[in-house]
Design an enzyme around this catalytic site. Structure first.
Site, PDB file in Angstrom:
ATOM      1  N   LYS A  36       0.843  -1.205   0.000  1.00 44.55           N
ATOM      2  CA  LYS A  36       0.000   0.000   0.000  1.00 44.55           C
ATOM      3  C   LYS A  36       0.883   1.261   0.000  1.00 44.55           C
ATOM      4  O   LYS A  36       2.094   1.167   0.224  1.00 44.55           O
ATOM      5  CB  LYS A  36      -0.915  -0.024   1.229  1.00 44.55           C
ATOM      6  CG  LYS A  36      -0.175  -0.030   2.561  1.00 44.55           C
ATOM      7  CD  LYS A  36      -1.113  -0.344   3.711  1.00 44.55           C
ATOM      8  CE  LYS A  36      -0.353  -0.392   5.022  1.00 44.55           C
ATOM      9  NZ  LYS A  36      -1.193  -0.859   6.138  1.00 44.55           N
ATOM     10  N   ARG A  39     -10.662  -0.428  15.059  1.00 46.46           N
ATOM     11  CA  ARG A  39     -10.693   0.376  13.839  1.00 46.46           C
ATOM     12  C   ARG A  39     -11.662  -0.341  12.919  1.00 46.46           C
ATOM     13  O   ARG A  39     -12.841  -0.392  13.221  1.00 46.46           O
ATOM     14  CB  ARG A  39      -9.263   0.494  13.268  1.00 46.46           C
ATOM     15  CG  ARG A  39      -9.083   1.597  12.268  1.00 46.46           C
ATOM     16  CD  ARG A  39      -7.637   1.715  11.777  1.00 46.46           C
ATOM     17  NE  ARG A  39      -7.117   0.480  11.195  1.00 46.46           N
ATOM     18  CZ  ARG A  39      -5.905   0.355  10.654  1.00 46.46           C
ATOM     19  NH1 ARG A  39      -5.070   1.380  10.635  1.00 46.46           N
ATOM     20  NH2 ARG A  39      -5.506  -0.788  10.140  1.00 46.46           N
ATOM     21  N   TYR A  52      15.980  30.475   6.542  1.00 49.13           N
ATOM     22  CA  TYR A  52      14.841  31.165   7.167  1.00 49.13           C
ATOM     23  C   TYR A  52      14.949  31.200   8.691  1.00 49.13           C
ATOM     24  O   TYR A  52      15.254  30.184   9.316  1.00 49.13           O
ATOM     25  CB  TYR A  52      13.535  30.452   6.821  1.00 49.13           C
ATOM     26  CG  TYR A  52      13.099  30.595   5.387  1.00 49.13           C
ATOM     27  CD1 TYR A  52      12.888  31.840   4.802  1.00 49.13           C
ATOM     28  CD2 TYR A  52      12.865  29.454   4.617  1.00 49.13           C
ATOM     29  CE1 TYR A  52      12.476  31.949   3.482  1.00 49.13           C
ATOM     30  CE2 TYR A  52      12.441  29.551   3.298  1.00 49.13           C
ATOM     31  CZ  TYR A  52      12.243  30.809   2.735  1.00 49.13           C
ATOM     32  OH  TYR A  52      11.830  30.904   1.442  1.00 49.13           O
ATOM     33  N   MET A  79      11.544  24.556   1.511  1.00 51.11           N
ATOM     34  CA  MET A  79      10.683  23.743   0.651  1.00 51.11           C
ATOM     35  C   MET A  79      11.483  22.889  -0.327  1.00 51.11           C
ATOM     36  O   MET A  79      11.194  21.714  -0.508  1.00 51.11           O
ATOM     37  CB  MET A  79       9.709  24.641  -0.113  1.00 51.11           C
ATOM     38  CG  MET A  79       8.623  23.875  -0.830  1.00 51.11           C
ATOM     39  SD  MET A  79       7.523  24.917  -1.802  1.00 51.11           S
ATOM     40  CE  MET A  79       6.589  25.757  -0.536  1.00 51.11           C
TER      41      MET A  79
HETATM   42  C1  LIG Z   1      -0.352  -1.846   6.749  1.00 52.77           C
HETATM   43  C2  LIG Z   1      -0.903  -3.117   7.237  1.00 52.77           C
HETATM   44  C3  LIG Z   1      -0.057  -4.219   7.465  1.00 52.77           C
HETATM   45  C4  LIG Z   1       1.453  -4.148   7.343  1.00 52.77           C
HETATM   46  O1  LIG Z   1       1.991  -3.523   8.486  1.00 52.77           O
HETATM   47  P1  LIG Z   1       3.568  -3.502   8.775  1.00 52.77           P
HETATM   48  O2  LIG Z   1       3.667  -3.069  10.176  1.00 52.77           O
HETATM   49  O3  LIG Z   1       4.159  -2.501   7.848  1.00 52.77           O
HETATM   50  O4  LIG Z   1       4.085  -4.870   8.535  1.00 52.77           O
HETATM   51  C5  LIG Z   1      -0.638  -5.413   7.835  1.00 52.77           C
HETATM   52  N1  LIG Z   1      -1.994  -5.508   8.003  1.00 52.77           N
HETATM   53  C6  LIG Z   1      -2.819  -4.464   7.804  1.00 52.77           C
HETATM   54  C7  LIG Z   1      -4.276  -4.636   8.018  1.00 52.77           C
HETATM   55  C8  LIG Z   1      -2.308  -3.238   7.435  1.00 52.77           C
HETATM   56  O5  LIG Z   1      -3.139  -2.198   7.259  1.00 52.77           O
END
Ligand SMILES: *Cc1c(COP(=O)(O)O)cnc(C)c1O
Length: 394
Positions: free
Chosen positions: A60, A159, A287, A335
């Protein structure tokens, strides 16, 4: 007498016939991704799980900033069976890139047309309630297809996921829907990277209670619980599949847990020195003049800033590596640029490439170093790199 002639190498470029259409990827700042590191990290992780246990590579957020397609291919070469993404778009992009393995959407989809797209692209949605299941059933029935889904159950992350006490009923309702195939049942750990195992143990007990209550059905469904921390923590958390993100990129989420896996960071952040100047003692830099030179100082301007993902909260706290030197970054990160104190590195010149994250000889800087300095976490550092930084796969 000053030399007032353009150098031979500059002249060569001046005389080039066509103007650039696209700047060189290594013009100012970039990320190098070593795909072989991802492959070997995945392979190492395969070796800590049972042969029968599946490995999902979590790609992801554009593969934690590394480039989702690059990571997905390398992870599959290293032995990953499944891919995990957060959003529908991320899943579609992997399919368009030609990746064919099972892909689970870890986020929730709420609209019927999103779920229909899931079926079309053979992405497995995560379901958390009966409404989503009924929508999926109608979609699949209308086109006469089977729809593979995973059910998420909350065991303490609070969640996504249905309440634990509703899970068993939901499973049998899904099983009664003819076009749905319940491929997986899963939950997510909230404190797997914590030194204490109390909460993880409680979550595991809840999860196991459900698996036991599923009876024979449990054997046909892929049950999964562990993220990277859970995977590295202990084998009893592995079940039928582990969902590994951070570790395939080469970092351990549990600093106190010394693993001998030999995970190798796949990412290096590099940038080029674009200007060098000598200033006297007592000069304010960048800055806010947050830094005042304490000696005659040789300053190097580097073409990378917070618009690339170098968090401004790191101002005056980080260093850049080159040829065994570690040059302190001074003043506010801006930036598009930041400034280094290069007084002690006479060999640094305009055009030199410094390493902001990654290794240089025996020195290395990790996302954990940065996140410790800015009150963040390594995940956020990696996801914080912007599209302006070219990703160069090596
Ligand atoms: C992002 C995610 C993972 C992976 O997590 P890591 O700590 O990066 O290994 C696993 N399960 C779910 C549901 C996630 O959202």
């Amino acid at each position: 007498m000053q030399n007032l002639f353009v150098s031979r190498s500059d002249r060569h470029l001046i005389q080039r016939e066509k103007p650039l259409l696209m700047a060189d990827a290594r013009q100012r700042a970039w990320i190098e991704v070593e795909s072989s590191a991802i492959e070997s990290n995945t392979h190492s992780l395969r070796n800590v799980i049972a042969d029968s246990c599946l490995l999902m590579a979590v790609v992801k957020a554009d593969g934690y900033g590394h480039g989702a397609e690059t990571v997905a291919r390398a992870a599959i070469n290293g032995g990953a069976d499944n891919l995990g993404v957060a959003t529908l778009q991320e899943g579609i992009e992997l399919r368009l890139a030609g990746l064919n393995c099972p892909i689970l959407l870890l986020g929730n989809l709420i609209k019927p047309d999103e779920l229909r797209a899931c079926l079309h692209w053979r992405l497995m949605p995560t379901l958390s309630n009966i409404r989503e299941a009924l929508i999926c059933q109608e979609i699949a029935e209308s086109v006469g297809l089977q729809f593979n889904v995973h059910l998420k159950v909350d065991t303490g992350m609070t969640r996504l996921g249905c309440d634990l006490n509703l899970a068993l009923a939901l499973i049998s309702q899904i099983d009664d829907l003819n076009n749905l195939v319940l491929k997986g049942v899963y939950s997510h750990l909230a404190l797997a990277d914590n030194e204490s195992s109390t909460v993880t143990r409680q979550q595991q007990q809840k999860f196991e209670k459900l698996l036991t209550a599923m009876g024979e059905r449990r054997k046909e469904v892929c049950c999964h619980l562990a993220n990277s921390a859970g995977t590295l923590r202990e084998a009893s958390l592995h079940y039928d599949m582990v969902r590994v993100g951070l570790a395939i990129y080469g970092y351990t989420p549990i600093a106190h847990l010394k693993t001998n896996l030999g995970l190798k960071p796949a990412l290096a952040l590099k940038a080029r020195v674009t200007f060098i100047r000598q200033v006297p003692k007592g000069v304010g830099v960048s800055y806010g003049h947050a830094f005042i030179t304490q000696r005659p100082t040789r300053l190097a301007v580097v073409g990378i800033g917070y618009a690339d993902g170098v968090n401004r909260a790191l101002s005056g706290r980080i260093s850049a590596l080159i040829n065994g030197y570690s040059l302190p970054q001074v003043g506010s990160i801006t930036m598009d640029q930041l400034v280094l104190d290069a007084t002690d590195c006479p060999e640094l010149e305009v055009g030199s490439v410094v390493t902001l994250l990654g290794s240089d000889g025996d020195n290395s800087i990790t996302p954990q170093h940065w996140s410790d300095l800015s009150g963040s976490i390594p995940w956020e550092v990696l996801c914080g790199f912007k599209n302006r930084l070219p990703r160069i796969v090596i």
